[in-house]
Design a protein around this motif. Structure first.
Motif, PDB file in Angstrom:
ATOM      1  N   LEU A 152     -10.622  -2.558   5.397  1.00  0.00           N
ATOM      2  CA  LEU A 152     -10.673  -2.936   6.813  1.00  0.00           C
ATOM      3  C   LEU A 152     -11.306  -1.860   7.685  1.00  0.00           C
ATOM      4  N   GLY A 153     -11.792  -0.801   7.049  1.00  0.00           N
ATOM      5  CA  GLY A 153     -12.565   0.210   7.762  1.00  0.00           C
ATOM      6  C   GLY A 153     -11.766   1.189   8.584  1.00  0.00           C
ATOM      7  N   LEU A 154     -10.526   1.460   8.200  1.00  0.00           N
ATOM      8  CA  LEU A 154      -9.725   2.420   8.953  1.00  0.00           C
ATOM      9  C   LEU A 154      -9.931   3.862   8.496  1.00  0.00           C
ATOM     10  N   GLY A 155     -10.659   4.043   7.413  1.00  0.00           N
ATOM     11  CA  GLY A 155     -11.007   5.403   6.982  1.00  0.00           C
ATOM     12  C   GLY A 155     -10.038   5.992   5.983  1.00  0.00           C
ATOM     13  N   TRP A 156     -10.502   7.109   5.403  1.00  0.00           N
ATOM     14  CA  TRP A 156      -9.719   7.771   4.367  1.00  0.00           C
ATOM     15  C   TRP A 156      -8.459   8.437   4.914  1.00  0.00           C
ATOM     16  N   VAL A 157      -8.533   8.953   6.098  1.00  0.00           N
ATOM     17  CA  VAL A 157      -7.346   9.613   6.676  1.00  0.00           C
ATOM     18  C   VAL A 157      -6.230   8.606   6.873  1.00  0.00           C
ATOM     19  N   ALA A 158      -6.578   7.450   7.476  1.00  0.00           N
ATOM     20  CA  ALA A 158      -5.568   6.412   7.658  1.00  0.00           C
ATOM     21  C   ALA A 158      -5.039   5.917   6.319  1.00  0.00           C
ATOM     22  N   ALA A 159      -5.923   5.798   5.327  1.00  0.00           N
ATOM     23  CA  ALA A 159      -5.474   5.348   4.008  1.00  0.00           C
ATOM     24  C   ALA A 159      -4.485   6.333   3.397  1.00  0.00           C
ATOM     25  N   ALA A 160      -4.782   7.645   3.556  1.00  0.00           N
ATOM     26  CA  ALA A 160      -3.872   8.653   3.018  1.00  0.00           C
ATOM     27  C   ALA A 160      -2.520   8.610   3.725  1.00  0.00           C
ATOM     28  N   LEU A 161      -2.538   8.459   5.058  1.00  0.00           N
ATOM     29  CA  LEU A 161      -1.279   8.386   5.800  1.00  0.00           C
ATOM     30  C   LEU A 161      -0.475   7.147   5.423  1.00  0.00           C
ATOM     31  N   HIS A 162      -1.157   6.010   5.301  1.00  0.00           N
ATOM     32  CA  HIS A 162      -0.464   4.789   4.916  1.00  0.00           C
ATOM     33  C   HIS A 162       0.137   4.908   3.518  1.00  0.00           C
ATOM     34  N   THR A 163      -0.618   5.514   2.618  1.00  0.00           N
ATOM     35  CA  THR A 163      -0.121   5.688   1.253  1.00  0.00           C
ATOM     36  C   THR A 163       1.111   6.579   1.218  1.00  0.00           C
ATOM     37  N   ALA A 164       1.080   7.683   1.956  1.00  0.00           N
ATOM     38  CA  ALA A 164       2.220   8.601   1.974  1.00  0.00           C
ATOM     39  C   ALA A 164       3.454   7.939   2.568  1.00  0.00           C
ATOM     40  N   GLY A 165       3.276   7.225   3.690  1.00  0.00           N
ATOM     41  CA  GLY A 165       4.430   6.582   4.324  1.00  0.00           C
ATOM     42  C   GLY A 165       5.039   5.494   3.464  1.00  0.00           C
ATOM     43  N   VAL A 166       4.203   4.627   2.905  1.00  0.00           N
ATOM     44  CA  VAL A 166       4.717   3.551   2.057  1.00  0.00           C
ATOM     45  C   VAL A 166       5.374   4.121   0.805  1.00  0.00           C
ATOM     46  N   SER A 167       4.771   5.152   0.204  1.00  0.00           N
ATOM     47  CA  SER A 167       5.341   5.757  -1.007  1.00  0.00           C
ATOM     48  C   SER A 167       6.718   6.342  -0.732  1.00  0.00           C
ATOM     49  N   ALA A 168       6.855   7.096   0.349  1.00  0.00           N
ATOM     50  CA  ALA A 168       8.132   7.734   0.651  1.00  0.00           C
ATOM     51  C   ALA A 168       9.230   6.709   0.904  1.00  0.00           C
ATOM     52  N   MET A 169       8.934   5.688   1.726  1.00  0.00           N
ATOM     53  CA  MET A 169       9.959   4.701   2.062  1.00  0.00           C
ATOM     54  C   MET A 169      10.351   3.853   0.860  1.00  0.00           C
ATOM     55  N   THR A 170       9.376   3.402   0.087  1.00  0.00           N
ATOM     56  CA  THR A 170       9.706   2.569  -1.068  1.00  0.00           C
ATOM     57  C   THR A 170      10.493   3.348  -2.120  1.00  0.00           C
ATOM     58  N   PHE A 171      10.115   4.603  -2.367  1.00  0.00           N
ATOM     59  CA  PHE A 171      10.855   5.407  -3.339  1.00  0.00           C
ATOM     60  C   PHE A 171      12.291   5.616  -2.888  1.00  0.00           C
ATOM     61  N   LEU A 172      12.492   5.921  -1.609  1.00  0.00           N
ATOM     62  CA  LEU A 172      13.839   6.165  -1.101  1.00  0.00           C
ATOM     63  C   LEU A 172      14.706   4.912  -1.194  1.00  0.00           C
ATOM     64  N   LEU A 173      14.200   3.776  -0.709  1.00  0.00           N
ATOM     65  CA  LEU A 173      15.008   2.557  -0.686  1.00  0.00           C
ATOM     66  C   LEU A 173      15.225   1.985  -2.081  1.00  0.00           C
ATOM     67  N   VAL A 174      14.201   1.988  -2.916  1.00  0.00           N
ATOM     68  CA  VAL A 174      14.361   1.469  -4.275  1.00  0.00           C
ATOM     69  C   VAL A 174      15.381   2.302  -5.045  1.00  0.00           C
ATOM     70  N   SER A 175      15.315   3.630  -4.915  1.00  0.00           N
ATOM     71  CA  SER A 175      16.284   4.492  -5.606  1.00  0.00           C
ATOM     72  C   SER A 175      17.707   4.227  -5.117  1.00  0.00           C
TER      73      SER A 175
END
Length: 481
Positions: A152-175
């Motif tokens: 969607l053209g939001l760039g690599w920085v936004a992709a990295a931030l989205h990846t970090a946020g989703v990874s942290a929340m999913t790992f915490l809640l799933v655990s």
């Protein structure tokens, strides 16, 4: 609500707390995350409505998945697919709205970006069979968020931030979800193992009793059948030896009757030391702090030990079946100059009067009074002012002249602030209810210069009267057969 909770077993309480924790997640997702979503422009109300539907669907999936894990229903496949599809649509829509500047890059967007896939995957993880499936679902979601952001053209920085946020929340809640569900599984497996152990013990005792009865009666019945047949044949021939054979049959029958009495009496008598250790073990397995104070009763006469052993057994049963005790003390003493043994059992789980209304009166205490009355003893039972120090955690205590030391019982915790609040509330309620306790006191006089008579357990099997006109019965000689 409190009365209903007290009626549950310790195992059911852990499951109840866990389920309420999962249910409270709906409030967290809708309330905490949704409060920021409403302010996100024209799309805010629609996003809040989507978040509400997503939270409810996740809550239903968690409940059904827990039942599936505990073997109470089939696997909720349709709910799994529906939750996964709704979470994926929500994530893609949210990133698309951000790419078109419909929603701003603020805290509300960040919470939604982490919450939708996080809560969705946490609920889905409970319905997956293997760890590999859960890992791949998390990896796929995180990778999908990054790919969609780049497309969607939001760039690599936004992709990295989205990846970090989703990874942290999913790992915490799933655990957190998996640990809570694992805890419930372990608790119920422990309860099932305890039940199997109890059944095996009962089966073993039945086999022992059957073996003893077989050993006692098998040989004697065979001898009775043989001698009866011989007596019939002698009587048909008019031989006087038939009387001798029937006399021998009578003697063997009386001997068998006496041996059966001994077997059953040994089966029904309770050993005091064994009952004290058994009470300590059973109550500890139920999460109750049990202390045995004073003498172990080894020097008491066998009749007194048996009677007090039954008292300990009945008191343990009452503690497990009634009230909500978590501390119990058993004290056995022989007051100087009193000439009697005194057994006191006290617990801090006085049943709620509302629960006792309309309950049928049991016969356990009446049976104990009859046993003790045969020895000249007495039994007192009832509510008394608690001698147990109040604490945040419940405990089990027993009457004693000295004050009992308090012991904090550890409770299994589920990783959630809502569960912690529930546990604190339950502990406060238990502490408030600890002002009253239940005390059972048994007093048995000790014999002086003779044994205490105990009623014969098999009174229904009296010794048969001797046959008139017969001489004294000779001793039974097995070799004569």
């Amino acid at each position: 609500m409190t009365s209903h909770r007290r009626a549950r077993t310790q195992m059911a309480r852990v499951e109840l707390y866990t389920r309420w924790t999962f249910a409270s997640i709906v409030g967290i997702e809708v309330g905490l995350f949704g409060s920021n979503v409403v302010l996100m422009g024209a799309a805010g109300p629609w996003l809040w409505l989507f978040l509400f539907v997503h939270a409810v669907l996740c809550a239903v999936l968690v409940s059904r998945a827990m039942d599936w894990r505990l073997g109470r229903r089939t696997r909720p496949v349709k709910l799994l697919v529906s939750t996964a599809a709704l979470s994926a649509v929500g994530l893609i829509t949210l990133i698309a709205l951000r790419a078109t500047d419909v929603v701003p890059q603020d805290s509300g967007f960040a919470l939604l970006l982490m919450g939708i896939p996080g809560f969705g995957l946490a609920a889905i993880s409970l319905g997956l069979r293997t760890t590999a499936q859960r890992v791949w679902s998390v990896v796929g979601t995180v990778s999908g968020a990054a790919v969609i952001t780049l497309l969607l053209g939001l760039g690599w920085v936004a992709a990295a931030l989205h990846t970090a946020g989703v990874s942290a929340m999913t790992f915490l809640l799933v655990s957190a979800y998996l640990f809570s569900a694992w805890l419930v599984d372990v608790v119920w497996e422990l309860d099932a193992a305890r039940e199997v152990q109890t059944r095996l013990a009962v089966t073993e005792e039945r086999l022992r009793f059957g073996r003893d009865i077989h050993d006692v009666l098998g040989r004697n019945l065979a001898v009775i059948a043989l001698k009866s047949e011989l007596a019939v044949q002698l009587a048909e021939r008019g031989r006087p030896e038939a009387i001798d054979q029937m006399t021998e049959v009578q003697r063997i029958a009386q001997e068998s009757q006496r041996e059966v009495r001994e077997v059953v009496r040994g089966y029904r008598e309770a050993d005091l030391h064994t009952e004290l250790e058994g009470a300590r073990s059973v109550l500890a397995a139920a999460g109750i702090d049990c202390r045995v104070e004073g003498d172990d009763g080894a020097a008491l006469p066998a009749e007194v030990q048996s009677a007090l052993g039954w008292v300990v057994r009945e008191a343990t049963t009452n503690v497990l079946r009634h009230g909500d005790a978590q501390r119990c003390t058993v004290q056995l003493s022989e007051p100087r100059g009193a000439g009697m043994a005194v057994l006191v059992v006290e617990n801090d789980g006085m049943p709620d009067p509302a629960l006792r209304k309309g309950a049928s009166r049991g016969s356990g205490l009446d049976g104990l009074r009859e046993r003790l009355a045969a020895l000249g003893g007495t039994l007192d039972a009832g509510a008394v002012a608690s001698s147990i120090p109040s604490a945040a955690s419940t405990a089990f205590s027993v009457p004693s002249a000295a004050s009992t030391a308090s012991s904090a019982s550890s409770a299994s915790s589920v990783p959630s602030s809502a569960l912690a609040a529930s546990a604190v509330s339950a502990a406060s309620a238990a502490s408030a209810a600890a002002s009253r306790c239940f005390r059972l006191t048994a007093r048995v006089p000790l014999p002086v210069g003779g044994a205490v008579s105990v009623p014969v357990p098999l009174s229904s099997l009296p010794e048969p009267p001797g046959l008139p006109g017969l001489p004294g019965l000779p001793d039974y000689d097995e070799k004569a057969l």
